[in-house]
Design an enzyme around this catalytic site. Structure first.
Site, PDB file in Angstrom:
ATOM      1  N   LYS A 187      29.798 -51.554  63.182  1.00 43.78           N
ATOM      2  CA  LYS A 187      31.089 -51.640  62.295  1.00 43.78           C
ATOM      3  C   LYS A 187      30.488 -50.018  61.785  1.00 43.78           C
ATOM      4  CE  LYS A 187      31.354 -52.009  57.801  1.00 43.78           C
ATOM      5  NZ  LYS A 187      32.112 -50.545  57.747  1.00 43.78           N
ATOM      6  N   GLU A 393      20.210 -39.740  44.160  1.00 41.60           N
ATOM      7  CA  GLU A 393      20.733 -39.129  45.177  1.00 41.60           C
ATOM      8  C   GLU A 393      22.093 -38.588  44.795  1.00 41.60           C
ATOM      9  OE1 GLU A 393      21.870 -41.578  48.480  1.00 41.60           O
ATOM     10  OE2 GLU A 393      20.808 -40.239  49.864  1.00 41.60           O
TER      11      GLU A 393
HETATM   12  P1  NAD Z   1      27.443 -47.265  51.794  1.00 39.87           P
HETATM   13  O1  NAD Z   1      26.129 -48.007  51.657  1.00 39.87           O
HETATM   14  O2  NAD Z   1      28.424 -47.263  50.869  1.00 39.87           O
HETATM   15  O3  NAD Z   1      27.949 -47.602  53.152  1.00 39.87           O
HETATM   16  C1  NAD Z   1      27.393 -47.866  54.329  1.00 39.87           C
HETATM   17  C2  NAD Z   1      28.033 -49.044  55.191  1.00 39.87           C
HETATM   18  O4  NAD Z   1      27.609 -50.174  54.658  1.00 39.87           O
HETATM   19  C3  NAD Z   1      29.593 -48.679  55.414  1.00 39.87           C
HETATM   20  O5  NAD Z   1      29.640 -48.912  56.976  1.00 39.87           O
HETATM   21  C4  NAD Z   1      30.053 -49.773  54.610  1.00 39.87           C
HETATM   22  O6  NAD Z   1      31.213 -50.279  55.038  1.00 39.87           O
HETATM   23  C5  NAD Z   1      28.987 -50.849  54.592  1.00 39.87           C
HETATM   24  N1  NAD Z   1      28.756 -51.875  53.585  1.00 39.87           N
HETATM   25  C6  NAD Z   1      29.160 -51.579  52.283  1.00 39.87           C
HETATM   26  N2  NAD Z   1      28.997 -52.547  51.485  1.00 39.87           N
HETATM   27  C7  NAD Z   1      28.657 -53.578  52.480  1.00 39.87           C
HETATM   28  C8  NAD Z   1      28.055 -54.920  52.306  1.00 39.87           C
HETATM   29  N3  NAD Z   1      28.124 -55.763  51.092  1.00 39.87           N
HETATM   30  N4  NAD Z   1      27.762 -55.580  53.514  1.00 39.87           N
HETATM   31  C9  NAD Z   1      27.539 -54.957  54.644  1.00 39.87           C
HETATM   32  N5  NAD Z   1      28.036 -53.871  54.660  1.00 39.87           N
HETATM   33  C10 NAD Z   1      28.507 -53.139  53.754  1.00 39.87           C
HETATM   34  O7  NAD Z   1      26.973 -45.923  52.218  1.00 39.87           O
HETATM   35  P2  NAD Z   1      27.604 -44.555  52.565  1.00 39.87           P
HETATM   36  O8  NAD Z   1      28.265 -44.170  51.225  1.00 39.87           O
HETATM   37  O9  NAD Z   1      28.719 -44.660  53.699  1.00 39.87           O
HETATM   38  O10 NAD Z   1      26.759 -43.513  52.845  1.00 39.87           O
HETATM   39  C11 NAD Z   1      25.843 -42.709  52.302  1.00 39.87           C
HETATM   40  C12 NAD Z   1      24.609 -43.367  52.154  1.00 39.87           C
HETATM   41  O11 NAD Z   1      23.951 -43.422  53.535  1.00 39.87           O
HETATM   42  C13 NAD Z   1      23.423 -42.351  51.540  1.00 39.87           C
HETATM   43  O12 NAD Z   1      22.861 -43.074  50.393  1.00 39.87           O
HETATM   44  C14 NAD Z   1      22.572 -41.912  52.592  1.00 39.87           C
HETATM   45  O13 NAD Z   1      21.265 -41.376  51.972  1.00 39.87           O
HETATM   46  C15 NAD Z   1      22.263 -42.884  53.284  1.00 39.87           C
HETATM   47  N6  NAD Z   1      21.862 -42.647  54.865  1.00 39.87           N
HETATM   48  C16 NAD Z   1      20.580 -42.699  55.038  1.00 39.87           C
HETATM   49  C17 NAD Z   1      20.411 -42.498  56.137  1.00 39.87           C
HETATM   50  C18 NAD Z   1      18.871 -42.861  56.984  1.00 39.87           C
HETATM   51  O14 NAD Z   1      18.461 -42.736  57.792  1.00 39.87           O
HETATM   52  N7  NAD Z   1      17.813 -42.921  55.696  1.00 39.87           N
HETATM   53  C19 NAD Z   1      21.095 -41.722  57.180  1.00 39.87           C
HETATM   54  C20 NAD Z   1      22.187 -41.449  56.802  1.00 39.87           C
HETATM   55  C21 NAD Z   1      22.864 -41.870  55.493  1.00 39.87           C
END
Ligand code: NAD
Length: 491
Positions: A187, A393
């Site tokens: 997804k 962050e």
């Molecule tokens: P997010 O957590 O809002 O969303 C990430 C994904 O999770 C999306 O696909 C979203 O649709 C899904 N999602 C949201 N709520 C959910 C739920 N309750 N159950 C299942 N899936 C759900 O994050 P974002 O804003 O898209 O991305 C930014 C974040 O990602 C930052 O915090 C960044 O640091 C992190 N990130 C981490 C890494 C790593 O390797 N550690 C790499 C890239 C990004």
């Protein structure tokens, strides 16, 4: 289709890729495609509901059930991943345009990093398909034994990714899962579905059995939750925010599902008195401003020794002021827009509150008033350790800097470790003693010395503390898609 002034095609007509074919969303849900450079809606894609997730799980389960008798051997998995890498190379221009349109990434960055690294990652993981193995053991208990371990795929896996590196994120999830022999339901993030849908079209041409990879756009709270709670999904591999990671761990707990979470960071950058100031300044600027700071491992927390703070800060500020912010389609652009109006407002809120709390805005006080979600590279100096911009962050092009006086490595490491996150840390020094001393003391999944780059698929990546658990990349990243079975045979 993409509408308005942009006549580009939405891959798969924006439908769901299930069982090797394109299907409409059963509940008719849609997600807008927004161009962050214009702030305009340019199209729509289908949004999966739990009924679509059920269909994808059934397709993936059937694909694994028919993957027998060598028709999905390690070599075939390797070759399919290699074919997909070649297909990415052959369609690099189109993928780059889609990524730029959807995520607002500068075209030069996408051409240099996102697209070629997606192909490189798939090639790296392809190599593991033929190299996973168990071990034989010599037992000490009395008897005559054959004892060994088998490394088996976990089964159907749900993969949930963020929007900051959409194509690379998809490739880095699909690669190790397929190498390990799993079937995948991916997804993408709500904001960025286009390159993943194009990847699905390429997957159709690369020898993957139908249903082995399914790609379904959808809302996190609907399709994402349905994946996490589905009883026939053995593992969730999640990359995203720490808050969502925690929610997923809670949702997966009832079924004791395997979960790896790669989460946020607030990575410290330590500049010692003996650092090469020019190299450090360039590395610091690249580390925080590349991809407009929307990188999990961005060095966003600068800890600089007071004796070199003056020249270091002046040089980082000079580099930041010279960076070109603007149209992602211009090959000279270094910073494009951030992903959305929500993110722009969130980032600017951090900056405003930091300044109100006493931080000094060295660079980036101007605001963009035209179309698109642009934020100037921003440097906040004289930030205090207690301030939220030093602790949370921001996920934007904002560097928070503070100075320290000590040369005691325990004290410096304590400053760097004073944070809930532990994803990456950076050290700039010409002393091997300081370098290795800090490497040992830093609580971080990754430590880089005298570089802000050095990413390689061979290096395990992941966090400690609230930056996550599990590792991606390297042997560990592929083995995370396997279960180890112990076998003892009495002879
Ligand atoms: P997010 O957590 O809002 O969303 C990430 C994904 O999770 C999306 O696909 C979203 O649709 C899904 N999602 C949201 N709520 C959910 C739920 N309750 N159950 C299942 N899936 C759900 O994050 P974002 O804003 O898209 O991305 C930014 C974040 O990602 C930052 O915090 C960044 O640091 C992190 N990130 C981490 C890494 C790593 O390797 N550690 C790499 C890239 C990004």
């Amino acid at each position: 289709m993409v509408t308005g002034s942009d006549a580009r095609r939405i891959p798969g007509e924006g439908r769901l890729f299930i069982g090797g074919e394109w299907r409409s969303a059963q509940a008719g849900g849609v997600i807008d495609v927004v161009d962050p450079a214009l702030g305009e809606r340019v199209g729509q894609v289908a949004a999966a509901s739990s009924a679509d997730i059920d269909a994808a799980v059934a397709a993936a389960t059937a694909a694994l059930a028919s993957a027998t008798n060598g028709n999905w051997s390690p070599e075939k998995r390797q070759n399919a991943l290699l074919a997909l890498a070649s297909a990415i190379d052959a369609n690099a221009g189109e993928l780059a345009q889609l990524e730029m349109l959807d995520a607002g990434k500068p075209i030069s960055n996408v051409n240099m990093v996102d697209v070629p690294q997606s192909a490189a990652g798939l090639r790296y993981f392809a190599g593991w398909a033929t190299k996973l193995e168990g071990q034989t053991m010599a037992l000490s208990v009395p008897g005559d034994w054959h004892a060994c371990t088998l490394r088996e795929p976990v089964g159907v896996v749900g993969q949930i990714i963020p929007w900051n590196y959409p194509l690379m994120g998809a490739a880095m999830k699909i690669g190790p899962a397929i190498a390990a022999g799993c079937a995948v339901i991916l997804k993408p993030a709500e904001n960025t579905n286009l390159s993943a849908l194009r990847l699905a079209e390429l997957i159709q041409t690369c020898g993957f059995p139908p249903g082995m990879v399914n790609i379904l756009p959808g809302l996190g709270t609907e399709a994402g939750t349905a994946l996490v709670k589905h009883p026939d999904i053995a593992k969730i591999a999640f990359t995203g925010s720490t808050a969502t990671g925690k929610a997923i761990l809670r949702d997966a707990a009832d079924l004791l599902k395997r979960v790896t979470v790669e989460l946020g960071g607030k990575s410290p950058v330590i500049v010692m008195p003996d650092a090469d100031i020019e190299s450090a300044a360039r590395g610091i600027a690249m580390g925080i401003f590349f991809n407009s700071g929307q990188t999990c491992s961005a060095g966003s927390r600068l800890l600089v020794h007071a004796s070199v703070a003056g020249p270091l800060m002046a040089r980082v500020a000079e580099i930041a002021r010279a960076m070109s912010l603007g149209d992602p389609a211009n090959p000279k652009t270094q910073l494009g827009p951030v992903i959305s109006d929500v993110q722009r407002d969130r980032i600017l809120g951090y900056v405003d509150r930091a300044v109100a709390d006493g931080a000094r805005c060295l660079v980036g006080s101007e605001r963009h008033h035209g179309a698109g979600f642009y934020i100037h590279p921003t440097i906040l100096d004289d930030v205090q350790a207690r301030m939220e911009v030093m602790r949370e962050e921001v996920f934007g092009p904002v560097l928070a800097a503070m100075r320290f006086e000590t040369t005691d490595l325990d004290e410096i490491a304590a400053l760097a470790n004073d944070n809930d996150y532990g994803l990456s840390a950076y050290v700039w020094t010409s002393s091997i003693t300081s370098a290795l001393g800090l490497v040992k003391r830093l609580k971080s999944g990754t430590v880089r010395v005298n570089t802000a780059s050095g990413n390689d698929f061979a290096m395990p990546a992941g966090g400690v503390k609230q930056s996550g658990n599990g590792r991606e990349n390297g042997r560990a990243g592929v083995e995370a898609y396997t279960e180890l079975k112990s076998v003892t045979i009495a002879l």
